[in-house]
Design a protein around this motif. Sequence first.
Motif, PDB file in Angstrom:
ATOM      1  N   LEU A 138       2.326  13.716   5.436  1.00 16.18           N
ATOM      2  CA  LEU A 138       3.387  13.792   4.576  1.00 16.18           C
ATOM      3  C   LEU A 138       2.798  14.288   3.099  1.00 16.18           C
ATOM      4  N   GLY A 139       1.741  13.454   2.707  1.00 10.88           N
ATOM      5  CA  GLY A 139       1.294  13.806   1.649  1.00 10.88           C
ATOM      6  C   GLY A 139       0.560  15.355   1.395  1.00 10.88           C
ATOM      7  N   GLY A 140       0.025  15.949   2.426  1.00  8.45           N
ATOM      8  CA  GLY A 140      -0.606  17.303   2.343  1.00  8.45           C
ATOM      9  C   GLY A 140       0.564  18.255   2.218  1.00  8.45           C
ATOM     10  N   ALA A 141       2.082  17.663   3.118  1.00  4.63           N
ATOM     11  CA  ALA A 141       2.953  18.814   3.051  1.00  4.63           C
ATOM     12  C   ALA A 141       3.778  18.786   1.737  1.00  4.63           C
ATOM     13  N   GLY A 142       3.335  17.750   0.660  1.00  3.45           N
ATOM     14  CA  GLY A 142       4.190  17.422  -0.525  1.00  3.45           C
ATOM     15  C   GLY A 142       5.558  16.728  -0.180  1.00  3.45           C
ATOM     16  N   ARG A 143       5.472  16.021   1.002  1.00  4.87           N
ATOM     17  CA  ARG A 143       6.729  15.275   1.122  1.00  4.87           C
ATOM     18  C   ARG A 143       6.683  13.803   1.109  1.00  4.87           C
ATOM     19  N   LEU A 144       5.626  13.268   0.524  1.00  6.76           N
ATOM     20  CA  LEU A 144       5.511  11.864   0.256  1.00  6.76           C
ATOM     21  C   LEU A 144       6.119  11.468  -1.168  1.00  6.76           C
ATOM     22  N   ASP A 145       7.483  10.904  -1.075  1.00  6.56           N
ATOM     23  CA  ASP A 145       8.058  10.794  -2.261  1.00  6.56           C
ATOM     24  C   ASP A 145       8.892   9.573  -2.156  1.00  6.56           C
ATOM     25  N   ARG A 146       9.866   9.436  -2.951  1.00  5.77           N
ATOM     26  CA  ARG A 146      10.798   8.178  -2.997  1.00  5.77           C
ATOM     27  C   ARG A 146      11.511   8.106  -1.643  1.00  5.77           C
ATOM     28  N   SER A 147      11.706   9.438  -0.796  1.00  3.37           N
ATOM     29  CA  SER A 147      12.522   8.988   0.141  1.00  3.37           C
ATOM     30  C   SER A 147      11.688   8.397   1.454  1.00  3.37           C
ATOM     31  N   VAL A 148      10.287   8.211   1.300  1.00  8.81           N
ATOM     32  CA  VAL A 148       9.551   7.409   2.110  1.00  8.81           C
ATOM     33  C   VAL A 148       9.152   6.297   1.835  1.00  8.81           C
ATOM     34  N   PRO A 149       9.877   4.992   2.472  1.00  6.34           N
ATOM     35  CA  PRO A 149       9.711   3.803   1.965  1.00  6.34           C
ATOM     36  C   PRO A 149       8.299   3.266   2.232  1.00  6.34           C
ATOM     37  N   SER A 150       7.695   2.413   1.468  1.00  4.40           N
ATOM     38  CA  SER A 150       6.374   1.716   1.680  1.00  4.40           C
ATOM     39  C   SER A 150       6.804   0.665   2.647  1.00  4.40           C
ATOM     40  N   GLN A 151       5.708   0.603   3.579  1.00  7.77           N
ATOM     41  CA  GLN A 151       5.794  -0.560   4.561  1.00  7.77           C
ATOM     42  C   GLN A 151       4.739  -1.502   4.340  1.00  7.77           C
ATOM     43  N   VAL A 152       4.782  -2.728   5.002  1.00 12.83           N
ATOM     44  CA  VAL A 152       3.715  -3.693   5.136  1.00 12.83           C
ATOM     45  C   VAL A 152       2.539  -3.002   5.779  1.00 12.83           C
ATOM     46  N   GLY A 153       1.308  -3.213   5.322  1.00  7.54           N
ATOM     47  CA  GLY A 153       0.251  -2.572   5.980  1.00  7.54           C
ATOM     48  C   GLY A 153      -0.187  -1.165   5.342  1.00  7.54           C
ATOM     49  N   ASP A 154       0.583  -0.880   4.434  1.00  7.65           N
ATOM     50  CA  ASP A 154       0.346   0.765   4.035  1.00  7.65           C
ATOM     51  C   ASP A 154      -1.209   0.570   3.383  1.00  7.65           C
ATOM     52  N   GLU A 155      -1.229  -0.461   2.565  1.00  6.99           N
ATOM     53  CA  GLU A 155      -2.506  -0.570   1.803  1.00  6.99           C
ATOM     54  C   GLU A 155      -3.889  -0.413   2.787  1.00  6.99           C
ATOM     55  N   ALA A 156      -3.707  -0.926   4.178  1.00  7.05           N
ATOM     56  CA  ALA A 156      -4.844  -0.730   4.851  1.00  7.05           C
ATOM     57  C   ALA A 156      -5.015   0.864   5.254  1.00  7.05           C
ATOM     58  N   ALA A 157      -3.690   1.567   5.602  1.00  5.64           N
ATOM     59  CA  ALA A 157      -3.728   2.899   5.974  1.00  5.64           C
ATOM     60  C   ALA A 157      -4.513   3.684   4.878  1.00  5.64           C
ATOM     61  N   ARG A 158      -4.118   3.329   3.534  1.00  5.31           N
ATOM     62  CA  ARG A 158      -4.746   4.104   2.482  1.00  5.31           C
ATOM     63  C   ARG A 158      -6.198   3.651   2.422  1.00  5.31           C
ATOM     64  N   ASP A 159      -6.677   2.514   2.879  1.00  4.73           N
ATOM     65  CA  ASP A 159      -8.177   2.452   2.823  1.00  4.73           C
ATOM     66  C   ASP A 159      -8.700   3.090   3.967  1.00  4.73           C
ATOM     67  N   LEU A 160      -8.076   3.393   5.009  1.00 12.46           N
ATOM     68  CA  LEU A 160      -8.764   4.012   6.046  1.00 12.46           C
ATOM     69  C   LEU A 160      -8.878   5.497   5.761  1.00 12.46           C
ATOM     70  N   LEU A 161      -7.743   6.162   4.891  1.00 12.82           N
ATOM     71  CA  LEU A 161      -7.921   7.381   4.715  1.00 12.82           C
ATOM     72  C   LEU A 161      -9.049   7.535   3.644  1.00 12.82           C
ATOM     73  N   ASP A 162      -9.372   6.661   2.734  1.00 14.44           N
ATOM     74  CA  ASP A 162     -10.446   6.621   1.738  1.00 14.44           C
ATOM     75  C   ASP A 162     -11.630   6.563   2.288  1.00 14.44           C
ATOM     76  N   GLU A 163     -11.807   5.644   3.478  1.00 11.80           N
ATOM     77  CA  GLU A 163     -13.043   5.628   4.180  1.00 11.80           C
ATOM     78  C   GLU A 163     -13.371   6.726   5.012  1.00 11.80           C
ATOM     79  N   ASN A 164     -12.335   7.650   5.381  1.00 10.01           N
ATOM     80  CA  ASN A 164     -12.754   8.833   6.190  1.00 10.01           C
ATOM     81  C   ASN A 164     -12.761   9.920   4.931  1.00 10.01           C
ATOM     82  N   ARG A 165     -12.723   9.773   3.763  1.00  7.22           N
ATOM     83  CA  ARG A 165     -12.802  10.612   2.663  1.00  7.22           C
ATOM     84  C   ARG A 165     -11.820  11.883   2.674  1.00  7.22           C
ATOM     85  N   ASP A 166     -10.776  11.293   3.076  1.00  9.74           N
ATOM     86  CA  ASP A 166      -9.560  12.450   3.286  1.00  9.74           C
ATOM     87  C   ASP A 166      -9.120  12.701   1.877  1.00  9.74           C
ATOM     88  N   TYR A 167      -9.036  13.914   1.666  1.00  7.92           N
ATOM     89  CA  TYR A 167      -8.542  14.482   0.097  1.00  7.92           C
ATOM     90  C   TYR A 167      -7.049  13.953  -0.052  1.00  7.92           C
TER      91      TYR A 167
END
Length: 257
Positions: A138-167
Amino acid sequence: MNTSDGWRPRRVPEARGRAGARRTPIDYAKVGRSSVRRRARGMTHSEAVAALEEAELQAHLDRRDEAAADDGGRRAAELAEWQRVVQLLAATGGPYDPDADAVVQEELAEDRRREEAEQQRRQEQQRVADRAEELARLGGAGRLDRSVPSQVGDEAARDLLDENRDYRVAEVDAWLARALADHSGHYADPAARAASVGLLPVPVRARAALLAALARTGAPVDGDLEFVGRLAQADPDATNALAAWLETAAVVKGGRA
């Protein structure tokens, strides 16, 4: 030297996978106990005593074999288990039945609990990976906005992207900061906002604090406000200080000082 079940002690190799990654090590002591229980099934007390004596003799003979000495603890575990079975049958009379052995059944129950916990861990790991992939897409497509609600555990998903050096983690950071500032998605829960202190990086939290402070001043904050993100990344302390100053200014302006 061979034991009564045909097993010969040997030096325990280091368990490794095909690519050299470590696998779960073999519990040789557990293997030894299981072997004793299989052989002891149906034995009377006198038969178990004879089996113990044979195992003790074999252990004595194996001390001469250097390769047999490094068996991962299997021999010692076998001897201890034969001794326990003999003591149990001395009290019950036999025949020995592992299905009625409280110690065995508790070990099996503990194994099941560990397996269930491991399965849950793997399922949660997969859930985080799936969510990270979704947010990155969604972020890569420019569609990660207020219409996408955050969920429990999204911080862990974010950390995984960071560990994988995902731009695309930068887009996820901006989205999480916005959700935290707006108290939207799972951040509507005060407990989730409090927990974010230990789950989100300092720059993301500083960015959220400044966005929230700007909103309370009445300034338009509907755009991306890229400068907020750059400031938070460069100097989180200064960003938090600016947010606190704006909060104070908003209170004074509103006549609530």
